[in-house]
Write a protein that holds these residues in place. Structure first.
Motif, PDB file in Angstrom:
ATOM      1  N   LYS A 152     -20.609 -34.370  46.343  1.00 53.46           N
ATOM      2  CA  LYS A 152     -19.940 -33.080  46.143  1.00 53.46           C
ATOM      3  C   LYS A 152     -19.412 -32.492  47.456  1.00 53.46           C
ATOM      4  O   LYS A 152     -18.214 -32.239  47.597  1.00 53.46           O
ATOM      5  N   HIS A 164     -20.727 -25.571  44.621  1.00 50.48           N
ATOM      6  CA  HIS A 164     -20.782 -26.904  44.026  1.00 50.48           C
ATOM      7  C   HIS A 164     -21.614 -26.811  42.757  1.00 50.48           C
ATOM      8  O   HIS A 164     -22.800 -26.449  42.813  1.00 50.48           O
ATOM      9  N   ASP A 218     -28.673 -18.250  47.003  1.00 52.85           N
ATOM     10  CA  ASP A 218     -29.038 -18.541  45.623  1.00 52.85           C
ATOM     11  C   ASP A 218     -29.909 -17.379  45.137  1.00 52.85           C
ATOM     12  O   ASP A 218     -30.313 -16.511  45.924  1.00 52.85           O
ATOM     13  N   GLY A 257     -24.744 -20.452  45.332  1.00 51.79           N
ATOM     14  CA  GLY A 257     -25.498 -21.212  44.319  1.00 51.79           C
ATOM     15  C   GLY A 257     -25.998 -22.519  44.901  1.00 51.79           C
ATOM     16  O   GLY A 257     -25.794 -23.589  44.340  1.00 51.79           O
ATOM     17  N   ASN A 299     -27.321 -12.399  44.932  1.00 50.45           N
ATOM     18  CA  ASN A 299     -26.530 -12.693  43.750  1.00 50.45           C
ATOM     19  C   ASN A 299     -25.073 -12.887  44.186  1.00 50.45           C
ATOM     20  O   ASN A 299     -24.519 -12.019  44.879  1.00 50.45           O
ATOM     21  N   ALA A 300     -24.468 -13.988  43.780  1.00 52.66           N
ATOM     22  CA  ALA A 300     -23.087 -14.281  44.191  1.00 52.66           C
ATOM     23  C   ALA A 300     -22.101 -13.240  43.665  1.00 52.66           C
ATOM     24  O   ALA A 300     -20.981 -13.149  44.161  1.00 52.66           O
ATOM     25  N   SER A 350     -29.031 -23.856  45.451  1.00 50.08           N
ATOM     26  CA  SER A 350     -30.218 -24.558  44.939  1.00 50.08           C
ATOM     27  C   SER A 350     -31.035 -25.146  46.087  1.00 50.08           C
ATOM     28  O   SER A 350     -31.461 -24.428  46.974  1.00 50.08           O
TER      29      SER A 350
END
Ligand code: SAM
Length: 379
Positions: free
Chosen positions: A184, A274, A231, A208, A257-258, A210
Protein backbone atom coordinates in the motif's frame (compact mmCIF):
# COMPACT_ATOMS: atom_id res chain seq x y z
CA UNK A 1 11.66 1.76 -6.09
CA UNK A 2 12.32 -0.54 -3.17
CA UNK A 3 11.17 0.27 0.34
CA UNK A 4 12.55 -2.14 2.87
CA UNK A 5 10.02 -1.26 5.55
CA UNK A 6 7.05 -1.62 3.23
CA UNK A 7 7.22 -5.40 3.41
CA UNK A 8 4.42 -6.97 5.36
CA UNK A 9 6.64 -9.91 6.19
CA UNK A 10 9.22 -7.62 7.73
CA UNK A 11 10.58 -8.98 11.00
CA UNK A 12 10.81 -6.80 14.08
CA UNK A 13 10.92 -7.20 17.82
CA UNK A 14 7.23 -6.50 18.40
CA UNK A 15 6.04 -9.47 16.35
CA UNK A 16 4.82 -12.59 18.11
CA UNK A 17 6.72 -15.70 17.06
CA UNK A 18 4.45 -18.66 16.33
CA UNK A 19 5.62 -22.09 17.52
CA UNK A 20 5.53 -25.20 15.37
CA UNK A 21 1.83 -25.98 15.88
CA UNK A 22 0.74 -22.34 15.50
CA UNK A 23 2.70 -22.09 12.28
CA UNK A 24 1.04 -25.27 11.00
CA UNK A 25 -2.36 -23.71 11.76
CA UNK A 26 -1.36 -20.51 9.96
CA UNK A 27 -0.32 -22.55 6.93
CA UNK A 28 -3.66 -24.34 6.95
CA UNK A 29 -5.47 -20.99 7.00
CA UNK A 30 -3.36 -19.84 4.06
CA UNK A 31 -4.21 -22.86 1.98
CA UNK A 32 -7.91 -22.71 2.91
CA UNK A 33 -8.08 -19.03 1.97
CA UNK A 34 -6.16 -19.78 -1.23
CA UNK A 35 -8.73 -22.45 -2.18
CA UNK A 36 -11.60 -20.10 -1.39
CA UNK A 37 -10.20 -17.63 -3.87
CA UNK A 38 -9.46 -20.15 -6.61
CA UNK A 39 -11.32 -23.47 -7.01
CA UNK A 40 -13.86 -23.12 -4.18
CA UNK A 41 -14.27 -19.47 -5.09
CA UNK A 42 -16.20 -20.57 -8.19
CA UNK A 43 -19.03 -21.97 -6.03
CA UNK A 44 -21.22 -18.82 -5.83
CA UNK A 45 -21.07 -18.30 -9.61
CA UNK A 46 -21.85 -21.95 -10.28
CA UNK A 47 -24.89 -21.71 -7.97
CA UNK A 48 -25.94 -18.50 -9.70
CA UNK A 49 -25.50 -19.59 -13.31
CA UNK A 50 -26.84 -23.12 -13.04
CA UNK A 51 -29.67 -22.68 -10.58
CA UNK A 52 -30.51 -19.17 -9.36
CA UNK A 53 -30.51 -17.40 -12.74
CA UNK A 54 -32.62 -19.98 -14.64
CA UNK A 55 -35.11 -20.25 -11.75
CA UNK A 56 -35.37 -16.45 -11.45
CA UNK A 57 -35.87 -16.04 -15.20
CA UNK A 58 -38.54 -18.73 -15.21
CA UNK A 59 -40.45 -17.08 -12.38
CA UNK A 60 -40.09 -13.39 -13.33
CA UNK A 61 -39.34 -13.48 -17.06
CA UNK A 62 -36.18 -11.41 -16.51
CA UNK A 63 -32.71 -11.66 -14.95
CA UNK A 64 -32.20 -10.43 -11.37
CA UNK A 65 -31.49 -6.69 -11.38
CA UNK A 66 -30.42 -5.89 -7.83
CA UNK A 67 -28.51 -7.37 -4.90
CA UNK A 68 -31.84 -7.71 -3.09
CA UNK A 69 -33.11 -9.93 -5.92
CA UNK A 70 -30.20 -12.28 -5.28
CA UNK A 71 -30.15 -12.30 -1.50
CA UNK A 72 -32.75 -14.99 -0.70
CA UNK A 73 -32.30 -17.29 -3.70
CA UNK A 74 -28.50 -17.39 -3.20
CA UNK A 75 -28.89 -17.97 0.55
CA UNK A 76 -30.88 -21.14 -0.23
CA UNK A 77 -28.16 -22.59 -2.49
CA UNK A 78 -25.98 -25.32 -0.89
CA UNK A 79 -22.94 -24.39 -2.99
CA UNK A 80 -23.14 -20.78 -1.90
CA UNK A 81 -23.84 -21.80 1.70
CA UNK A 82 -20.68 -23.94 1.67
CA UNK A 83 -18.53 -21.13 0.24
CA UNK A 84 -19.95 -18.60 2.69
CA UNK A 85 -19.58 -20.85 5.75
CA UNK A 86 -16.01 -21.79 4.81
CA UNK A 87 -15.11 -18.15 4.16
CA UNK A 88 -16.42 -17.14 7.58
CA UNK A 89 -14.62 -20.07 9.22
CA UNK A 90 -11.35 -19.28 7.43
CA UNK A 91 -11.49 -15.74 8.80
CA UNK A 92 -12.19 -16.99 12.34
CA UNK A 93 -9.41 -19.58 12.07
CA UNK A 94 -7.05 -16.83 10.92
CA UNK A 95 -7.65 -14.81 14.09
CA UNK A 96 -7.39 -17.93 16.26
CA UNK A 97 -4.13 -18.93 14.60
CA UNK A 98 -2.40 -15.59 15.16
CA UNK A 99 -4.19 -14.95 18.46
CA UNK A 100 -2.58 -17.96 20.16
CA UNK A 101 1.00 -16.77 19.62
CA UNK A 102 0.08 -13.17 20.47
CA UNK A 103 -1.57 -14.21 23.73
CA UNK A 104 1.58 -16.14 24.70
CA UNK A 105 3.88 -13.26 23.72
CA UNK A 106 1.71 -10.45 25.14
CA UNK A 107 3.64 -9.92 28.40
CA UNK A 108 6.94 -9.69 26.51
CA UNK A 109 5.44 -7.38 23.89
CA UNK A 110 3.82 -5.11 26.48
CA UNK A 111 7.06 -4.80 28.43
CA UNK A 112 8.99 -4.02 25.28
CA UNK A 113 6.41 -1.44 24.12
CA UNK A 114 6.58 0.30 27.52
CA UNK A 115 10.39 0.30 27.36
CA UNK A 116 10.33 1.82 23.86
CA UNK A 117 7.77 4.45 24.94
CA UNK A 118 9.87 5.60 27.83
CA UNK A 119 13.32 5.22 26.27
CA UNK A 120 15.59 8.26 26.00
CA UNK A 121 16.54 6.96 22.57
CA UNK A 122 13.04 7.09 21.16
CA UNK A 123 12.73 8.77 17.78
CA UNK A 124 9.01 9.39 17.49
CA UNK A 125 6.25 9.86 20.05
CA UNK A 126 2.93 8.53 21.30
CA UNK A 127 0.11 10.75 22.49
CA UNK A 128 -3.05 9.05 23.75
CA UNK A 129 -6.21 10.97 24.47
CA UNK A 130 -8.90 9.00 26.31
CA UNK A 131 -11.48 11.68 25.57
CA UNK A 132 -11.42 10.68 21.88
CA UNK A 133 -14.47 8.48 21.42
CA UNK A 134 -14.67 5.49 19.13
CA UNK A 135 -17.14 6.36 16.31
CA UNK A 136 -20.30 4.25 16.50
CA UNK A 137 -19.68 2.79 13.03
CA UNK A 138 -16.63 0.86 14.32
CA UNK A 139 -17.04 0.90 18.11
CA UNK A 140 -18.33 -2.36 19.64
CA UNK A 141 -17.85 -4.10 16.29
CA UNK A 142 -15.25 -6.77 15.68
CA UNK A 143 -14.43 -5.28 12.27
CA UNK A 144 -13.52 -8.07 9.81
CA UNK A 145 -13.88 -10.47 12.71
CA UNK A 146 -10.85 -9.17 14.65
CA UNK A 147 -11.50 -10.26 18.24
CA UNK A 148 -12.04 -7.18 20.40
CA UNK A 149 -12.14 -4.98 17.30
CA UNK A 150 -10.21 -1.72 17.06
CA UNK A 151 -11.56 -0.68 20.43
CA UNK A 152 -9.77 -3.23 22.62
CA UNK A 153 -7.92 -1.32 25.34
CA UNK A 154 -7.91 -3.28 28.59
CA UNK A 155 -4.98 -1.65 30.37
CA UNK A 156 -2.46 1.18 30.14
CA UNK A 157 -0.10 -1.25 28.35
CA UNK A 158 -2.55 -3.05 26.06
CA UNK A 159 -1.11 -3.62 22.57
CA UNK A 160 -3.27 -6.57 21.54
CA UNK A 161 -5.42 -4.74 18.97
CA UNK A 162 -2.31 -3.63 17.06
CA UNK A 163 -0.60 -6.99 17.34
CA UNK A 164 -3.69 -8.77 16.03
CA UNK A 165 -4.08 -6.25 13.23
CA UNK A 166 -0.52 -6.70 12.01
CA UNK A 167 -0.25 -10.48 12.34
CA UNK A 168 -3.78 -11.07 11.04
CA UNK A 169 -3.07 -8.72 8.15
CA UNK A 170 0.16 -10.55 7.35
CA UNK A 171 -1.66 -13.85 7.22
CA UNK A 172 -4.63 -12.43 5.33
CA UNK A 173 -2.49 -10.93 2.61
CA UNK A 174 -0.06 -13.77 1.91
CA UNK A 175 -0.74 -16.00 -1.04
CA UNK A 176 -3.55 -13.80 -2.37
CA UNK A 177 -3.77 -10.75 -4.59
CA UNK A 178 -1.94 -8.41 -2.20
CA UNK A 179 1.06 -10.74 -2.33
CA UNK A 180 3.62 -11.22 0.40
CA UNK A 181 4.25 -7.52 0.96
CA UNK A 182 2.40 -4.48 2.21
CA UNK A 183 2.27 -2.81 -1.14
CA UNK A 184 0.00 0.00 0.00
CA UNK A 185 2.49 2.64 1.10
CA UNK A 186 5.02 1.57 -1.55
CA UNK A 187 2.35 1.96 -4.23
CA UNK A 188 1.29 5.43 -3.11
CA UNK A 189 4.81 6.70 -2.47
CA UNK A 190 5.84 5.51 -5.94
CA UNK A 191 2.91 7.42 -7.44
CA UNK A 192 3.80 10.59 -5.53
CA UNK A 193 7.44 10.36 -6.55
CA UNK A 194 6.49 9.94 -10.21
CA UNK A 195 3.64 12.44 -10.45
CA UNK A 196 4.05 14.91 -7.59
CA UNK A 197 7.83 15.14 -7.29
CA UNK A 198 7.53 18.91 -6.68
CA UNK A 199 5.64 18.34 -3.43
CA UNK A 200 8.72 17.71 -1.21
CA UNK A 201 6.67 17.31 1.97
CA UNK A 202 8.04 18.50 5.29
CA UNK A 203 5.02 17.39 7.35
CA UNK A 204 3.03 14.26 6.51
CA UNK A 205 -0.11 12.82 8.09
CA UNK A 206 -1.26 9.19 7.78
CA UNK A 207 -4.93 8.82 8.78
CA UNK A 208 -6.34 5.56 10.19
CA UNK A 209 -2.88 4.08 10.72
CA UNK A 210 -3.83 1.01 12.81
CA UNK A 211 -0.57 -0.88 13.48
CA UNK A 212 1.45 1.71 11.56
CA UNK A 213 2.58 -0.69 8.82
CA UNK A 214 1.88 1.87 6.13
CA UNK A 215 3.04 4.89 8.19
CA UNK A 216 6.68 3.88 8.66
CA UNK A 217 7.51 3.75 4.92
CA UNK A 218 6.84 7.53 4.72
CA UNK A 219 9.51 8.13 7.36
CA UNK A 220 11.86 6.04 5.25
CA UNK A 221 10.96 7.59 1.88
CA UNK A 222 10.89 11.21 3.14
CA UNK A 223 13.61 11.34 5.82
CA UNK A 224 13.47 15.14 5.97
CA UNK A 225 9.77 15.14 6.81
CA UNK A 226 8.04 14.95 10.18
CA UNK A 227 5.64 12.02 9.91
CA UNK A 228 2.44 11.92 11.97
CA UNK A 229 0.00 9.02 12.13
CA UNK A 230 -3.41 8.99 13.79
CA UNK A 231 -6.02 6.45 14.72
CA UNK A 232 -8.91 6.11 17.13
CA UNK A 233 -7.75 2.98 18.95
CA UNK A 234 -5.28 3.29 21.86
CA UNK A 235 -4.30 -0.39 21.66
CA UNK A 236 -3.49 0.04 17.97
CA UNK A 237 -1.41 3.15 18.59
CA UNK A 238 0.67 1.72 21.45
CA UNK A 239 1.61 -1.17 19.20
CA UNK A 240 2.21 1.06 16.16
CA UNK A 241 4.54 3.31 18.13
CA UNK A 242 6.55 0.41 19.54
CA UNK A 243 6.76 -1.19 16.10
CA UNK A 244 8.08 2.01 14.50
CA UNK A 245 10.60 2.51 17.33
CA UNK A 246 11.84 -1.04 17.09
CA UNK A 247 12.37 -0.48 13.34
CA UNK A 248 14.16 2.78 14.27
CA UNK A 249 11.98 5.13 12.24
CA UNK A 250 10.57 8.37 13.73
CA UNK A 251 6.78 8.54 13.56
CA UNK A 252 4.57 10.64 15.83
CA UNK A 253 1.44 8.68 16.70
CA UNK A 254 -1.58 10.27 18.30
CA UNK A 255 -5.12 9.29 19.17
CA UNK A 256 -7.41 11.51 17.11
CA UNK A 257 -10.53 11.30 15.04
CA UNK A 258 -9.78 11.94 11.36
CA UNK A 259 -13.02 13.94 11.15
CA UNK A 260 -11.74 16.49 13.62
CA UNK A 261 -8.04 16.05 14.31
CA UNK A 262 -7.28 19.17 16.33
CA UNK A 263 -4.16 19.94 14.26
CA UNK A 264 -3.91 23.61 13.14
CA UNK A 265 -5.10 24.80 9.72
CA UNK A 266 -2.59 24.28 6.89
CA UNK A 267 -0.35 22.09 9.08
CA UNK A 268 0.50 19.40 6.51
CA UNK A 269 1.99 19.25 3.01
CA UNK A 270 0.81 15.71 2.42
CA UNK A 271 -2.04 13.66 3.88
CA UNK A 272 -2.47 9.97 3.09
CA UNK A 273 -4.63 7.07 4.18
CA UNK A 274 -4.55 3.37 3.36
CA UNK A 275 -7.66 1.21 3.56
CA UNK A 276 -9.41 3.77 5.76
CA UNK A 277 -12.29 4.68 3.49
CA UNK A 278 -13.88 1.25 3.15
CA UNK A 279 -14.40 1.42 6.91
CA UNK A 280 -15.92 4.88 7.38
CA UNK A 281 -19.59 5.79 7.45
CA UNK A 282 -21.65 7.92 5.09
CA UNK A 283 -21.55 10.78 7.61
CA UNK A 284 -17.89 10.45 8.47
CA UNK A 285 -16.44 10.26 4.93
CA UNK A 286 -17.36 13.81 3.83
CA UNK A 287 -16.11 15.19 7.16
CA UNK A 288 -12.75 13.47 6.66
CA UNK A 289 -12.45 14.93 3.15
CA UNK A 290 -13.21 18.40 4.58
CA UNK A 291 -10.74 17.94 7.42
CA UNK A 292 -8.03 17.03 4.91
CA UNK A 293 -8.76 20.22 2.99
CA UNK A 294 -8.52 22.29 6.18
CA UNK A 295 -5.28 20.61 7.27
CA UNK A 296 -3.40 21.09 4.00
CA UNK A 297 -1.24 24.09 3.27
CA UNK A 298 -1.93 25.78 -0.09
CA UNK A 299 -0.63 23.48 -2.83
CA UNK A 300 -0.54 20.51 -0.44
CA UNK A 301 -1.74 17.09 -1.56
CA UNK A 302 -4.05 14.44 -0.19
CA UNK A 303 -4.17 10.86 -1.47
CA UNK A 304 -6.31 8.05 -0.14
CA UNK A 305 -5.59 4.47 -1.21
CA UNK A 306 -8.05 1.63 -0.87
CA UNK A 307 -9.41 -1.56 -2.36
CA UNK A 308 -10.64 -1.36 -5.98
CA UNK A 309 -14.07 -2.66 -4.98
CA UNK A 310 -16.41 -0.08 -6.53
CA UNK A 311 -19.63 -1.74 -7.65
CA UNK A 312 -19.56 -0.32 -11.16
CA UNK A 313 -16.48 -2.47 -11.90
CA UNK A 314 -18.36 -5.75 -11.44
CA UNK A 315 -21.34 -7.69 -12.72
CA UNK A 316 -24.25 -8.28 -10.36
CA UNK A 317 -23.01 -11.63 -9.06
CA UNK A 318 -19.54 -10.29 -8.22
CA UNK A 319 -21.16 -7.29 -6.52
CA UNK A 320 -23.16 -9.75 -4.47
CA UNK A 321 -20.04 -11.74 -3.58
CA UNK A 322 -18.27 -8.49 -2.59
CA UNK A 323 -21.23 -7.59 -0.41
CA UNK A 324 -20.51 -10.73 1.63
CA UNK A 325 -18.11 -8.44 3.54
CA UNK A 326 -21.04 -6.39 4.82
CA UNK A 327 -23.21 -9.25 5.93
CA UNK A 328 -20.71 -11.84 7.13
CA UNK A 329 -17.36 -10.14 7.77
CA UNK A 330 -18.42 -7.21 9.98
CA UNK A 331 -17.62 -4.52 7.42
CA UNK A 332 -20.70 -2.32 7.98
CA UNK A 333 -19.44 0.57 5.83
CA UNK A 334 -18.64 -1.54 2.77
CA UNK A 335 -21.79 -0.51 0.81
CA UNK A 336 -21.00 3.17 1.45
CA UNK A 337 -17.47 2.79 0.11
CA UNK A 338 -18.30 0.73 -2.96
CA UNK A 339 -20.89 3.28 -4.10
CA UNK A 340 -18.93 6.41 -3.11
CA UNK A 341 -18.19 8.99 -5.84
CA UNK A 342 -14.66 9.94 -4.79
CA UNK A 343 -14.37 12.74 -7.33
CA UNK A 344 -17.62 14.37 -6.20
CA UNK A 345 -16.61 14.02 -2.53
CA UNK A 346 -13.25 15.70 -3.11
CA UNK A 347 -14.88 18.52 -5.03
CA UNK A 348 -17.53 19.01 -2.35
CA UNK A 349 -14.75 19.29 0.25
CA UNK A 350 -13.29 22.26 -1.65
CA UNK A 351 -10.57 20.75 -3.83
CA UNK A 352 -10.30 22.36 -7.30
CA UNK A 353 -11.79 20.09 -9.96
CA UNK A 354 -8.69 20.22 -12.18
CA UNK A 355 -6.46 18.86 -9.39
CA UNK A 356 -8.63 15.83 -8.58
CA UNK A 357 -7.20 12.44 -9.52
CA UNK A 358 -9.09 9.15 -9.36
CA UNK A 359 -7.13 6.21 -10.71
CA UNK A 360 -5.94 2.64 -10.38
CA UNK A 361 -2.26 2.04 -9.70
CA UNK A 362 -0.59 -1.40 -10.01
CA UNK A 363 0.59 -2.99 -6.79
CA UNK A 364 4.35 -2.95 -6.39
CA UNK A 365 4.65 -6.59 -5.48
CA UNK A 366 1.92 -8.68 -7.00
CA UNK A 367 -0.93 -8.86 -9.44
CA UNK A 368 -3.79 -6.38 -9.25
CA UNK A 369 -3.94 -2.75 -8.32
CA UNK A 370 -4.99 -0.27 -5.67
CA UNK A 371 -7.55 2.49 -6.06
CA UNK A 372 -6.18 6.01 -5.45
CA UNK A 373 -8.21 9.19 -5.08
CA UNK A 374 -6.78 12.55 -4.18
CA UNK A 375 -6.26 16.17 -5.06
CA UNK A 376 -4.15 19.24 -4.34
CA UNK A 377 -5.32 22.24 -2.43
CA UNK A 378 -5.60 25.53 -4.31
CA UNK A 379 -2.47 27.70 -4.11
C1 SAM B 1 -8.53 -1.18 7.74
S1 SAM B 1 -7.71 -0.23 8.94
C2 SAM B 1 -6.37 0.40 7.95
C3 SAM B 1 -5.07 0.39 8.66
C4 SAM B 1 -3.81 0.84 8.00
N1 SAM B 1 -3.89 2.14 7.42
C5 SAM B 1 -3.30 -0.15 6.99
O1 SAM B 1 -3.06 0.23 5.90
O2 SAM B 1 -3.15 -1.31 7.30
C6 SAM B 1 -8.70 1.20 9.19
C7 SAM B 1 -8.27 1.99 10.40
O3 SAM B 1 -8.95 3.25 10.37
C8 SAM B 1 -9.25 3.62 11.69
N2 SAM B 1 -10.33 4.61 11.66
C9 SAM B 1 -11.60 4.44 11.26
N3 SAM B 1 -12.30 5.59 11.38
C10 SAM B 1 -11.42 6.52 11.85
C11 SAM B 1 -11.53 7.89 12.18
N4 SAM B 1 -12.67 8.55 12.04
N5 SAM B 1 -10.44 8.52 12.63
C12 SAM B 1 -9.25 7.87 12.78
N6 SAM B 1 -9.09 6.56 12.49
C13 SAM B 1 -10.16 5.89 12.03
C14 SAM B 1 -9.60 2.31 12.37
O4 SAM B 1 -9.48 2.41 13.78
C15 SAM B 1 -8.62 1.35 11.72
O5 SAM B 1 -7.46 1.23 12.49
Amino acid sequence: MHLKTATRTLTHEMLARPDHDELAREKFVLSLKGSLRSGLGKAPRAAFEHRVLPAFQKEYGAAPASLEDLRDPMAREPLHQMWSALSRSAQDLMWHAVGASIERAAPRMETLARKLRTSNRKLGSLMLNPSVKMPEYIGHIDVHGQPGGYEQDESADDIIAGALYESGGNLYSRGVAIGRHDSKAGCLIGYLQEHHANLRPTRILDMGCSAGGASVPYAEAFPEAEVHAIDIGAGLLRYAHARAESLRFPVHFSQRNAEETGFPDGHFDLIVSHNLFHEVSRRSGPRIFEECHRLLRPGGAVFHLDIPAQRHRFDLLDQFVGDWQTWHNAEPCWPVYVTMDARAELEAAGFPEQTIEVLDRPKVDGPGHWFLFGARKEN
